[in-house]
Scaffold this motif. Structure first.
Motif, mmCIF file in Angstrom:
data_model
loop_
_atom_site.group_PDB
_atom_site.id
_atom_site.type_symbol
_atom_site.label_atom_id
_atom_site.label_comp_id
_atom_site.label_asym_id
_atom_site.label_seq_id
_atom_site.Cartn_x
_atom_site.Cartn_y
_atom_site.Cartn_z
ATOM 1 N N THR A 27 6.010 0.674 42.141
ATOM 2 C CA THR A 27 5.541 1.930 42.702
ATOM 3 C C THR A 27 5.221 2.929 41.589
ATOM 4 O O THR A 27 5.589 2.743 40.441
ATOM 5 C CB THR A 27 6.603 2.555 43.617
ATOM 6 N N GLU A 28 4.533 4.000 41.951
ATOM 7 C CA GLU A 28 4.321 5.098 41.016
ATOM 8 C C GLU A 28 5.639 5.838 40.791
ATOM 9 O O GLU A 28 6.614 5.641 41.508
ATOM 10 C CB GLU A 28 3.279 6.073 41.559
ATOM 11 N N THR A 30 8.355 8.926 40.795
ATOM 12 C CA THR A 30 8.768 9.721 41.949
ATOM 13 C C THR A 30 9.120 11.166 41.614
ATOM 14 O O THR A 30 9.368 11.952 42.522
ATOM 15 C CB THR A 30 9.996 9.073 42.612
ATOM 16 N N LYS A 31 9.152 11.533 40.325
ATOM 17 C CA LYS A 31 9.650 12.856 39.958
ATOM 18 C C LYS A 31 8.581 13.800 39.409
ATOM 19 O O LYS A 31 8.673 15.009 39.599
ATOM 20 C CB LYS A 31 10.775 12.722 38.920
ATOM 21 N N THR A 135 15.212 -0.310 40.214
ATOM 22 C CA THR A 135 14.811 1.078 40.006
ATOM 23 C C THR A 135 14.938 1.411 38.526
ATOM 24 O O THR A 135 16.023 1.314 37.961
ATOM 25 C CB THR A 135 15.676 2.048 40.830
ATOM 26 N N GLU A 159 11.905 10.509 34.642
ATOM 27 C CA GLU A 159 11.044 9.901 35.659
ATOM 28 C C GLU A 159 11.714 8.637 36.170
ATOM 29 O O GLU A 159 12.650 8.111 35.540
ATOM 30 C CB GLU A 159 9.663 9.590 35.056
ATOM 31 N N ASN A 161 10.791 4.917 38.744
ATOM 32 C CA ASN A 161 9.951 4.169 39.676
ATOM 33 C C ASN A 161 10.694 2.911 40.109
ATOM 34 O O ASN A 161 11.760 2.585 39.588
ATOM 35 C CB ASN A 161 8.576 3.849 39.090
ATOM 36 N N LYS A 162 10.150 2.226 41.077
ATOM 37 C CA LYS A 162 10.860 1.079 41.651
ATOM 38 C C LYS A 162 9.934 -0.128 41.688
ATOM 39 O O LYS A 162 8.732 -0.001 41.969
ATOM 40 C CB LYS A 162 11.355 1.405 43.059
ATOM 41 N N ASN A 179 -0.408 1.561 39.478
ATOM 42 C CA ASN A 179 0.685 2.515 39.663
ATOM 43 C C ASN A 179 1.422 2.776 38.356
ATOM 44 O O ASN A 179 1.797 3.912 38.051
ATOM 45 C CB ASN A 179 1.665 1.993 40.710
ATOM 46 N N MET A 183 1.724 6.346 36.359
ATOM 47 C CA MET A 183 2.992 6.977 36.023
ATOM 48 C C MET A 183 3.021 7.380 34.544
ATOM 49 O O MET A 183 3.406 8.502 34.206
ATOM 50 C CB MET A 183 4.161 6.037 36.317
#
Length: 207
Positions: A27-28, A30-31, A135, A159, A161-162, A179, A183
């Motif tokens: 994933t991209e 998240t923060k 993660t 930062e 991501n998962k 993604n 990031m």
């Protein structure tokens, strides 16, 4: 499977994000939200290295901390070059700056991969038919030194991501790379913005 997200591992940030068998959808971040750093006409040459940086992955350490840090630097520097923040970059060993660049950049901090070891084992027993997740938590700190003046500037971000690892995630690999690139582009934007606002990249480069 020859993808950088699959085993055998390739020397990329995407690969070390997972580090075990199977393919992953990543994933991209998240923060960090998108930002636009101030425009700057200076295009410096940057040498970068890894200082006090720790890489940990639950369930096994597939690469060294120095290699993990080098790959993060490479991803951020490539994002900077693509956006025209710098004209070029080169990795050097710790303590081996040449003095020929305009700036010398040192990474410190950590990258920690949080995952269930039990789920990794179960997934491995089923040849990754049962998925598990990793993660990645990034704590990136940059110290940038102006070669000409000796002045130092700092910037830092956090930062995460998962990645979801499963045998048939092969079909999601193009999206994973997209993604991951997005990031590190945002990470690069935030770090560059902080360094610039602290006074870096605002003088004529060394010639």
């Amino acid at each position: 499977m020859s993808s950088i997200f699959c085993r055998p591992l390739r020397v990329t940030v995407a690969a070390i994000c997972i580090g075990l068998s199977g393919c992953a959808y990543i994933t991209e971040g998240t923060k960090l939200g998108p930002i636009s750093p101030p425009a700057n006409h200076m295009k410096p040459m940057v040498e970068h290295t890894v200082g006090d940086f720790a890489f940990t992955l639950e369930g096994g350490k597939m690469v060294t901390s120095n290699l993990a840090g080098t790959l993060i630097n490479q991803s951020v520097m490539e994002a900077w070059q693509d956006k025209g923040y710098i004209r070029d970059h080169e990795a050097v060993e710790p303590g081996e700056f040449t003095g020929k660049a305009d700036y010398e950049l040192t990474l410190s901090g950590s990258q920690y991969g949080d995952s269930s070891i039990g789920m990794q084992i179960l997934s491995g027993l089923t040849l990754t038919l049962i998925p598990y997740s990793v993660t990645q938590n990034y704590d990136i700190q940059y110290t940038l030194a102006d070669v000409k003046t000796g002045k130092k500037y700092t910037g830092s971000i956090e930062e995460a991501n998962k990645g979801y690892v499963e045998l048939f995630m092969l079909f999601a690999l193009p999206f994973s790379k997209q993604n991951q690139d997005a990031m590190f582009e945002r990470i690069g934007d935030h770090l560059y913005d902080q360094l610039y606002r602290n006074g870096a990249f605002q003088a004529a480069p060394v010639r």
